[in-house]
Scaffold this motif. Structure first.
Motif, PDB file in Angstrom:
ATOM      1  N   ASN A 165       0.882  -1.100  -0.112  1.00 25.03           N
ATOM      2  CA  ASN A 165       0.020  -0.012   0.010  1.00 25.03           C
ATOM      3  C   ASN A 165       0.707   1.394  -0.077  1.00 25.03           C
ATOM      4  O   ASN A 165       1.985   1.290   0.558  1.00 25.03           O
ATOM      5  N   ASP A 199      -2.689   1.277  -5.514  1.00 26.95           N
ATOM      6  CA  ASP A 199      -2.737   1.804  -6.986  1.00 26.95           C
ATOM      7  C   ASP A 199      -1.534   2.447  -7.201  1.00 26.95           C
ATOM      8  O   ASP A 199      -1.020   2.493  -8.341  1.00 26.95           O
ATOM      9  N   ALA A 205      -6.203  -5.892  -5.477  1.00 26.98           N
ATOM     10  CA  ALA A 205      -7.105  -5.148  -4.143  1.00 26.98           C
ATOM     11  C   ALA A 205      -8.553  -5.458  -4.865  1.00 26.98           C
ATOM     12  O   ALA A 205      -9.508  -5.851  -3.571  1.00 26.98           O
ATOM     13  N   GLY A 206      -8.926  -5.435  -5.924  1.00 29.89           N
ATOM     14  CA  GLY A 206     -10.359  -5.581  -6.157  1.00 29.89           C
ATOM     15  C   GLY A 206     -10.878  -6.945  -5.553  1.00 29.89           C
ATOM     16  O   GLY A 206     -12.122  -7.173  -5.349  1.00 29.89           O
ATOM     17  N   ASP A 244     -11.512  -6.705  -1.898  1.00 36.58           N
ATOM     18  CA  ASP A 244     -12.336  -5.849  -1.586  1.00 36.58           C
ATOM     19  C   ASP A 244     -13.851  -6.006  -1.961  1.00 36.58           C
ATOM     20  O   ASP A 244     -14.787  -6.124  -1.028  1.00 36.58           O
ATOM     21  N   HIS A 290      -8.022   1.352  -4.068  1.00 32.32           N
ATOM     22  CA  HIS A 290      -7.732   0.650  -2.865  1.00 32.32           C
ATOM     23  C   HIS A 290      -7.990   1.574  -1.652  1.00 32.32           C
ATOM     24  O   HIS A 290      -6.755   1.669  -1.143  1.00 32.32           O
ATOM     25  N   MET A 310     -13.205   3.721  -2.738  1.00 33.87           N
ATOM     26  CA  MET A 310     -13.568   2.607  -3.480  1.00 33.87           C
ATOM     27  C   MET A 310     -15.012   2.490  -3.789  1.00 33.87           C
ATOM     28  O   MET A 310     -15.778   3.118  -3.018  1.00 33.87           O
ATOM     29  N   ARG A 364     -15.837  -0.220   2.200  1.00 39.51           N
ATOM     30  CA  ARG A 364     -14.988   0.843   2.254  1.00 39.51           C
ATOM     31  C   ARG A 364     -13.914   0.947   2.991  1.00 39.51           C
ATOM     32  O   ARG A 364     -12.679   1.242   2.865  1.00 39.51           O
ATOM     33  N   ALA A 408      -6.361  -4.169  -9.786  1.00 40.77           N
ATOM     34  CA  ALA A 408      -5.741  -2.815 -10.335  1.00 40.77           C
ATOM     35  C   ALA A 408      -4.925  -3.233 -11.473  1.00 40.77           C
ATOM     36  O   ALA A 408      -3.731  -3.495 -11.233  1.00 40.77           O
ATOM     37  N   GLY A 445      -8.707   0.007  -9.814  1.00 39.50           N
ATOM     38  CA  GLY A 445      -9.270  -1.240  -9.883  1.00 39.50           C
ATOM     39  C   GLY A 445     -10.610  -1.555 -11.049  1.00 39.50           C
ATOM     40  O   GLY A 445     -11.646  -0.498 -10.786  1.00 39.50           O
TER      41      GLY A 445
END
Ligand code: LMR
Length: 323
Positions: free
Chosen positions: A124, A127, A148-149, A152, A179, A183, A219, A260, A275
């Protein structure tokens, strides 16, 4: 997945996510594993410990630890977790300065030793770090992606399953955008066994407010775990998510996974990692699927991509080689 071709998986960073990744990859016999870290002894110790799981769990994978980038040579997949996690009260963006320096070293290590790998970044702020890692490594855009997607979306699906009191296996939910706190969990495309979530909410008498609360919890999902752990961030679900992406690449599965990915000319984005639903197969990130969004979702996505853009500008200001 069968261990037919003895792939090589290099894990850069052997903290909690790195160790979990190694264990999952070994259990699935995805290939031989190199755990890398700059901390002397740690990757070697974890590799030795994990190797000794093999006879009990019945897996056959060679797991080694290393402090030398030369040992990642020939890796088919590299998963990057190196860097510092946030602490309670911090945002992911607070890690930008420190983790950017780490990405520089990692990117150069990849460039010099494993330029043909498919690289999945977990560090992190995601992105921006995946973008920087691509810049420092010089790999093609389709061979560098951020995890990430999948994570999440898994959080979103979990919270929906709890609310609707149904099996998580029947929930299909996904999240777009950066992310970070901006988001965009996409309710309009989320379903429970094919039934749109909003329709199912009416059937079950679940209010809009409850759905909004689930969107908000998604989120803030990473921060919720950071607060509970007190000293570190999530590792099981991030590792599981990255392994799904690695399997999609190694098995040429053509899975459509929210990732991402490098986006240019879609979703109003030009030349940024963010993402989006992405086809992952032997060609890396093979395509970005552009879906029709509601006006609200478009506005929210713009807020999210603007936030990512701001972070990229901050990266460029911190490291002149990125400008
Ligand atoms: C997560 O979402 O769990 C990770 O990005 C770690 C974090 O700091 O939230």
């Amino acid at each position: 997945m069968a261990n037919t071709g003895r792939n090589k998986i290099a894990l850069i960073g052997s903290g909690m996510i790195g160790g979990t990744l190694a264990h999952l990859a070994a259990k699935k016999e995805m290939g031989d594993i190199v755990l890398f870290d700059i901390a002397e002894g740690m990757p070697q110790g974890k590799a030795l410990d994990l190797s000794q799981c093999g006879p009990v769990e019945g897996f056959d994978a060679k797991i080694t630890g290393s402090n030398d980038y030369a040992d990642i040579a020939g890796a088919d997949v590299i998963i990057v977790t190196a860097g510092v996690p946030r602490k309670p009260g911090m945002s992911r963006d607070d890690l930008l300065g420190i983790n950017l320096k780490v990405m520089k070293a990692v990117g150069e290590g990849i460039k010099n030793n494993a330029p043909d790998a498919f690289v999945i970044c977990i560090t992190n702020p995601l992105d921006a770090m995946v973008w920087a890692l691509r810049e420092f490594s010089g790999l093609p855009h389709n061979k560098v992606v951020g995890m990430a997607g999948v994570l999440d979306s898994a959080r979103f699906a979990t919270f929906l399953a709890w609310e609707f009191d149904c099996s998580v296996k029947d929930v299909n939910a996904f999240v777009l955008g950066g992310h970070g706190d901006t988001m965009v969990p996409v309710l309009s495309y989320s379903t429970i066994n094919g039934i749109p979530v909003k329709d199912m909410a009416k059937i079950k008498g679940i209010s809009e407010d409850r759905l909004d609360a689930i969107v908000q919890r998604t989120r803030a999902g990473g921060g919720e775990i950071v607060k509970l752990l007190g000293n570190g961030s999530a590792y099981y679900a991030p590792a599981t998510s990255a392994i799904a992406m690695a399997e999609a690449y190694l098995g040429d599965q053509k899975r459509i996974l929210p990732s991402a990915s490098y986006v240019t000319g879609k979703y109003g984005v030009d030349g940024m990692y963010v993402g989006v639903p992405t086809v992952i197969g032997a060609g890396g990130t093979e395509d970005v699927v552009e879906i029709e969004l509601t006006e609200d979702e478009k506005t929210n996505l713009k807020v999210s991509t603007d936030a990512v853009e701001e972070l990229l500008e901050a990266c460029k200001a911190l490291d002149s080689s990125l400008a």
